[in-house]
Design a protein around this motif. Structure first.
Motif, PDB file in Angstrom:
ATOM      1  N   GLN A  39       0.835  -1.204   0.000  1.00 19.22           N
ATOM      2  CA  GLN A  39       0.000   0.000   0.000  1.00 19.22           C
ATOM      3  C   GLN A  39       0.866   1.249   0.000  1.00 19.22           C
ATOM      4  O   GLN A  39       0.531   2.248  -0.635  1.00 19.22           O
ATOM      5  CB  GLN A  39      -0.935   0.000   1.214  1.00 19.22           C
ATOM      6  N   GLY A  40       2.002   1.204   0.686  1.00 18.19           N
ATOM      7  CA  GLY A  40       2.921   2.338   0.674  1.00 18.19           C
ATOM      8  C   GLY A  40       3.512   2.564  -0.704  1.00 18.19           C
ATOM      9  O   GLY A  40       3.648   3.701  -1.158  1.00 18.19           O
ATOM     10  N   GLN A  41       3.856   1.480  -1.375  1.00 16.88           N
ATOM     11  CA  GLN A  41       4.373   1.606  -2.738  1.00 16.88           C
ATOM     12  C   GLN A  41       3.318   2.174  -3.669  1.00 16.88           C
ATOM     13  O   GLN A  41       3.615   2.991  -4.540  1.00 16.88           O
ATOM     14  CB  GLN A  41       4.827   0.245  -3.256  1.00 16.88           C
ATOM     15  N   LEU A  42       2.090   1.757  -3.480  1.00 13.30           N
ATOM     16  CA  LEU A  42       0.995   2.253  -4.309  1.00 13.30           C
ATOM     17  C   LEU A  42       0.787   3.748  -4.082  1.00 13.30           C
ATOM     18  O   LEU A  42       0.586   4.514  -5.028  1.00 13.30           O
ATOM     19  CB  LEU A  42      -0.292   1.488  -4.011  1.00 13.30           C
ATOM     20  N   ALA A  43       0.868   4.167  -2.835  1.00 14.38           N
ATOM     21  CA  ALA A  43       0.700   5.593  -2.527  1.00 14.38           C
ATOM     22  C   ALA A  43       1.804   6.420  -3.178  1.00 14.38           C
ATOM     23  O   ALA A  43       1.530   7.472  -3.770  1.00 14.38           O
ATOM     24  CB  ALA A  43       0.695   5.795  -1.012  1.00 14.38           C
ATOM     25  N   TRP A  44       3.034   5.950  -3.089  1.00 14.89           N
ATOM     26  CA  TRP A  44       4.136   6.682  -3.722  1.00 14.89           C
ATOM     27  C   TRP A  44       3.997   6.708  -5.232  1.00 14.89           C
ATOM     28  O   TRP A  44       4.305   7.707  -5.880  1.00 14.89           O
ATOM     29  CB  TRP A  44       5.488   6.084  -3.335  1.00 14.89           C
ATOM     30  N   ILE A  48       3.823  10.145  -7.391  1.00  5.49           N
ATOM     31  CA  ILE A  48       4.760  10.387  -8.488  1.00  5.49           C
ATOM     32  C   ILE A  48       4.009  10.662  -9.785  1.00  5.49           C
ATOM     33  O   ILE A  48       4.404  11.528 -10.576  1.00  5.49           O
ATOM     34  CB  ILE A  48       5.737   9.202  -8.624  1.00  5.49           C
ATOM     35  N   GLU A  49       2.919   9.935 -10.025  1.00  3.45           N
ATOM     36  CA  GLU A  49       2.134  10.174 -11.235  1.00  3.45           C
ATOM     37  C   GLU A  49       1.547  11.579 -11.249  1.00  3.45           C
ATOM     38  O   GLU A  49       1.543  12.260 -12.278  1.00  3.45           O
ATOM     39  CB  GLU A  49       1.013   9.129 -11.351  1.00  3.45           C
ATOM     40  N   SER A  93      -4.794   4.003 -12.057  1.00  2.00           N
ATOM     41  CA  SER A  93      -3.977   3.097 -11.243  1.00  2.00           C
ATOM     42  C   SER A  93      -4.792   2.508 -10.096  1.00  2.00           C
ATOM     43  O   SER A  93      -4.688   1.315  -9.794  1.00  2.00           O
ATOM     44  CB  SER A  93      -2.768   3.828 -10.683  1.00  2.00           C
ATOM     45  N   ALA A  94      -5.602   3.343  -9.457  1.00  2.00           N
ATOM     46  CA  ALA A  94      -6.427   2.862  -8.352  1.00  2.00           C
ATOM     47  C   ALA A  94      -7.447   1.840  -8.845  1.00  2.00           C
ATOM     48  O   ALA A  94      -7.701   0.830  -8.180  1.00  2.00           O
ATOM     49  CB  ALA A  94      -7.138   4.037  -7.688  1.00  2.00           C
ATOM     50  N   GLU A  95      -8.003   2.070 -10.016  1.00  3.22           N
ATOM     51  CA  GLU A  95      -8.964   1.125 -10.582  1.00  3.22           C
ATOM     52  C   GLU A  95      -8.285  -0.204 -10.910  1.00  3.22           C
ATOM     53  O   GLU A  95      -8.846  -1.277 -10.663  1.00  3.22           O
ATOM     54  CB  GLU A  95      -9.583   1.725 -11.845  1.00  3.22           C
TER      55      GLU A  95
END
Length: 118
Positions: A39-44, A48-49, A93-95
């Motif tokens: 989840q931390g990687q996803l947030a970063w 960044i996007e 990305s979230a989807e």
């Protein structure tokens, strides 16, 4: 005799290497990252996007303003375009992550339902 393979016997050396690799594979699977780390990687990734979209918009707008010698009209317009593009990419990305999570929880039936709907 010792546990080390005979240096002249390539089959023995290969077998010893395979045993070492097998033992390391099992320990590597135990040390896999936890869900919170993902989840931390996803947030970063999402941050960044968004910043990349803003940065690209800023760069294009600033360059056009310098080229044409205008007030920061293009800068404002392209920063807003970059913001919109960054948010759109974040939502995509979230989807994507949500679809992966749903497919992982429900098994193969969730994947089949998604294919029939859309």
């Amino acid at each position: 005799m010792s546990d080390s393979p005979d240096p002249d016997d390539p089959a023995a050396r290969l077998k010893a290497l395979e045993e070492k690799l097998a033992s390391r594979r099992t320990t590597a699977q135990v040390d896999a990252p936890k869900d919170g780390h993902y989840q931390g990687q996803l947030a970063w990734r999402m941050v960044i996007e968004l910043v990349a979209g803003l940065g690209i918009g800023f760069g294009i707008g600033y360059s056009l303003d310098r080229f044409f010698g205008t007030l920061p009209v293009f800068l404002v317009i392209f920063v807003l375009f970059g913001l919109a593009a960054g948010i759109k990419t974040m939502l995509r990305s979230a989807e994507e992550v949500q679809k992966k999570q749903l497919a992982g929880q429900a098994g193969p039936t969730a994947k089949n339902e998604g294919e029939t709907r859309g």
